[in-house]
Design an enzyme around this catalytic site. Structure first.
Site, mmCIF file in Angstrom:
data_model
loop_
_atom_site.group_PDB
_atom_site.id
_atom_site.type_symbol
_atom_site.label_atom_id
_atom_site.label_comp_id
_atom_site.label_asym_id
_atom_site.label_seq_id
_atom_site.Cartn_x
_atom_site.Cartn_y
_atom_site.Cartn_z
ATOM 1 N N ASP A 1 -4.875 -2.115 -6.957
ATOM 2 C CA ASP A 1 -3.656 -1.315 -6.742
ATOM 3 C C ASP A 1 -3.586 -0.280 -7.859
ATOM 4 O O ASP A 1 -3.892 -0.584 -9.017
ATOM 5 C CB ASP A 1 -2.422 -2.227 -6.793
ATOM 6 C CG ASP A 1 -1.186 -1.590 -6.147
ATOM 7 O OD1 ASP A 1 -0.683 -2.154 -5.161
ATOM 8 O OD2 ASP A 1 -0.718 -0.537 -6.651
ATOM 9 N N GLY B 1 3.471 -0.080 -6.955
ATOM 10 C CA GLY B 1 3.306 -1.538 -7.041
ATOM 11 C C GLY B 1 3.710 -2.086 -8.397
ATOM 12 O O GLY B 1 3.830 -1.350 -9.372
ATOM 13 N N LEU C 1 -4.182 -2.561 2.530
ATOM 14 C CA LEU C 1 -2.755 -2.226 2.571
ATOM 15 C C LEU C 1 -2.405 -1.038 1.694
ATOM 16 O O LEU C 1 -1.281 -0.528 1.782
ATOM 17 C CB LEU C 1 -1.901 -3.427 2.119
ATOM 18 C CG LEU C 1 -1.757 -4.586 3.097
ATOM 19 C CD1 LEU C 1 -2.912 -5.568 2.957
ATOM 20 C CD2 LEU C 1 -0.445 -5.329 2.862
ATOM 21 N N ALA D 1 -1.415 2.219 0.387
ATOM 22 C CA ALA D 1 -0.949 3.396 1.125
ATOM 23 C C ALA D 1 0.300 3.947 0.468
ATOM 24 O O ALA D 1 0.995 3.254 -0.271
ATOM 25 C CB ALA D 1 -0.630 3.022 2.581
ATOM 26 N N TYR E 1 3.243 10.395 7.889
ATOM 27 C CA TYR E 1 2.932 8.987 7.603
ATOM 28 C C TYR E 1 2.353 8.312 8.845
ATOM 29 O O TYR E 1 1.293 7.674 8.790
ATOM 30 C CB TYR E 1 4.192 8.250 7.145
ATOM 31 C CG TYR E 1 4.025 6.737 7.114
ATOM 32 C CD1 TYR E 1 3.274 6.123 6.118
ATOM 33 C CD2 TYR E 1 4.603 5.927 8.098
ATOM 34 C CE1 TYR E 1 3.107 4.735 6.098
ATOM 35 C CE2 TYR E 1 4.442 4.558 8.089
ATOM 36 C CZ TYR E 1 3.694 3.957 7.087
ATOM 37 O OH TYR E 1 3.522 2.590 7.078
HETATM 38 P P1 NAD Z 1 4.275 -0.879 -0.925
HETATM 39 O O1 NAD Z 1 4.522 0.522 -1.325
HETATM 40 O O2 NAD Z 1 5.051 -1.945 -1.591
HETATM 41 O O3 NAD Z 1 2.724 -1.217 -1.051
HETATM 42 C C1 NAD Z 1 1.714 -0.240 -1.055
HETATM 43 C C2 NAD Z 1 0.904 -0.440 -2.315
HETATM 44 O O4 NAD Z 1 -0.189 0.477 -2.309
HETATM 45 C C3 NAD Z 1 1.713 -0.157 -3.584
HETATM 46 O O5 NAD Z 1 1.637 -1.276 -4.450
HETATM 47 C C4 NAD Z 1 1.052 1.065 -4.195
HETATM 48 O O6 NAD Z 1 1.075 1.052 -5.615
HETATM 49 C C5 NAD Z 1 -0.361 0.942 -3.635
HETATM 50 N N1 NAD Z 1 -1.049 2.229 -3.584
HETATM 51 C C6 NAD Z 1 -0.557 3.435 -3.196
HETATM 52 N N2 NAD Z 1 -1.499 4.378 -3.322
HETATM 53 C C7 NAD Z 1 -2.614 3.765 -3.783
HETATM 54 C C8 NAD Z 1 -3.926 4.208 -4.125
HETATM 55 N N3 NAD Z 1 -4.273 5.507 -4.015
HETATM 56 N N4 NAD Z 1 -4.824 3.292 -4.560
HETATM 57 C C9 NAD Z 1 -4.474 1.995 -4.700
HETATM 58 N N5 NAD Z 1 -3.260 1.505 -4.409
HETATM 59 C C10 NAD Z 1 -2.348 2.381 -3.945
HETATM 60 O O7 NAD Z 1 4.503 -0.942 0.654
HETATM 61 P P2 NAD Z 1 4.426 -2.174 1.659
HETATM 62 O O8 NAD Z 1 5.679 -2.146 2.421
HETATM 63 O O9 NAD Z 1 3.988 -3.412 0.979
HETATM 64 O O10 NAD Z 1 3.272 -1.672 2.635
HETATM 65 C C11 NAD Z 1 1.967 -2.192 2.561
HETATM 66 C C12 NAD Z 1 1.179 -1.704 3.761
HETATM 67 O O11 NAD Z 1 1.826 -2.142 4.957
HETATM 68 C C13 NAD Z 1 1.086 -0.191 3.855
HETATM 69 O O12 NAD Z 1 -0.209 0.136 4.311
HETATM 70 C C14 NAD Z 1 2.109 0.177 4.906
HETATM 71 O O13 NAD Z 1 1.750 1.355 5.605
HETATM 72 C C15 NAD Z 1 2.038 -1.043 5.812
HETATM 73 N N6 NAD Z 1 3.278 -1.261 6.555
HETATM 74 C C16 NAD Z 1 4.423 -1.677 5.920
HETATM 75 C C17 NAD Z 1 5.573 -1.878 6.672
HETATM 76 C C18 NAD Z 1 6.874 -2.333 6.044
HETATM 77 O O14 NAD Z 1 7.865 -2.377 6.764
HETATM 78 N N7 NAD Z 1 6.916 -2.704 4.776
HETATM 79 C C19 NAD Z 1 5.570 -1.634 8.039
HETATM 80 C C20 NAD Z 1 4.390 -1.190 8.628
HETATM 81 C C21 NAD Z 1 3.254 -1.032 7.878
#
Ligand code: NAD
Length: 312
Positions: free
Chosen positions: A31, A36, A71, A73, A139
């Site tokens: 990460d 994060g 994950l 993103a 997105y």
């Molecule tokens: P989050 O922002 O808590 O987690 C994403 C993590 O990715 C973060 O910890 C961030 O620091 C890390 N990150 C961002 N850019 C990065 C990079 N360039 N290199 C390495 N790490 C990087 O969000 P989340 O809600 O835990 O989402 C996780 C995944 O689930 C994402 O791919 C999101 O699209 C998908 N998702 C989430 C939801 C939701 O409702 N939470 C719904 C659909 C899909």
């Protein structure tokens, strides 16, 4: 199993990582900590700070890995409207970097966490996986493009792929940005501060809110499920809840007395989104078990940031 999670220090990534180590798996987490928080992770997770576009780092982290959960993103929809290039770089470019590195190292399976946002507005609800996607934000476009890359590169190079379209996940540890917080966290925070819950339009727009532990169950099953190669599977609660009803539930669960205001000027139309989860039931034995009301209570109990605000 030996598992790599990208985005491991995020909301869903950390919940998944902690559950996997509890179940005896060896877990590496990557990460860049852009949002994060590594303190969410159990000390048993082998954590590396780094960018998902850093291929040498991916190469070393992928050695001896059986399954990757992807994950990492950028996830804030309105932010993606302002910075589509950044969203493309991380969400699409990062996925391509990962797939290339997986091809080079020879990893068996990737589970890509995509989003129900790819569906956009659909007449037919609950929405099935064979609905034609209609992404409405950079997105959503980035998640859909990443799905295509995952499947195409996977098919060309013999990597098993599974895309999970997660709907509106919520729960303790969810990232709360200063603006554009996800609606469940925004409402809980506002209610506990005796602030104002702002509902856009008449609040009739619906979403499918799914508790984090249920999402983790689906993700867990995805690493070993048979006959899922190249599939896309919805992960939601299968229940449709309007924003108006969500606000009422937050008021009841918190016991707070916030002001609830309707802003007709920000009416975004009464869009609906709810997951058909029958495929997840068939392929992943998925059966969500946490109702929205219980999930809201668990979030209040388990998220220390909300307890502080609650004065407990
Ligand atoms: P989050 O922002 O808590 O987690 C994403 C993590 O990715 C973060 O910890 C961030 O620091 C890390 N990150 C961002 N850019 C990065 C990079 N360039 N290199 C390495 N790490 C990087 O969000 P989340 O809600 O835990 O989402 C996780 C995944 O689930 C994402 O791919 C999101 O699209 C998908 N998702 C989430 C939801 C939701 O409702 N939470 C719904 C659909 C899909």
């Amino acid at each position: 199993m030996h598992i790599l999670i990208t985005g491991a220090a995020g909301f869903l990534g950390s919940s998944l990582a902690n559950r996997l180590v509890r179940e005896g798996h060896t877990v590496r987490g990557l990460d860049d900590l852009s949002t994060g928080d590594p303190s969410l992770l159990s000390p048993d997770v082998h954590f590396t700070r780094g960018d998902v576009n850093d291929r040498p780092k991916l190469w070393s982290l992928l050695q001896d890995i059986d399954c990757v959960y992807h994950l990492a993103a950028r996830v804030v929809v309105p932010e993606s409207v302002l910075y589509p290039r950044e969203y493309n770089l991380v969400n699409v470019g990062g996925t391509v970097s990962l797939m290339e590195a997986m091809r080079d190292v020879g990893v068996r399976r990737v589970v890509f966490v995509s989003s129900g946002a790819v569906y956009g507005d659909q007449q037919q609800q609950p929405v099935r996986e064979d609905a034609l996607p209609d992404p409405r934000s950079p997105y959503a476009v980035s998640k859909l493009a990443a799905e295509f890359y995952v499947k195409t590169i996977g098919a060309l190079w013999g990597i098993e792929t599974l895309c999970l379209r997660v709907f509106n996940a919520y729960g303790p540890g969810q990232h709360i940005p200063p603006v554009h917080a996800p609606v469940v966290m925004a409402f809980l925070r506002q209610a506990l501060n005796n602030g104002t819950l702002v509902i856009h339009g008449d609040g009739g727009q619906t979403r499918d809110y799914v508790y984090v532990d249920d999402v983790v169950n689906a993700m867990l099953a995805a690493s070993t499920a048979p006959e899922v190669n190249q599939m896309t599977i919805n992960v939601g609660s299968g229940r449709e809840t309007s924003v108006r009803d969500l606000a009422a539930m937050v008021v009841s669960v918190t016991g707070a007395d916030p002001e609830v205001v309707y802003n007709p000027r920000s009416d975004r139309g009464s869009s609906r989104l709810c997951a058909d989860i029958s495929l997840a039931g068939d392929k992943l034995n998925f059966k969500p078990s946490i109702s929205l009301e219980t999930g809201l209570r668990l979030t209040l109990e388990r998220d220390s940031r909300l307890r502080v605000r609650n004065g407990k």
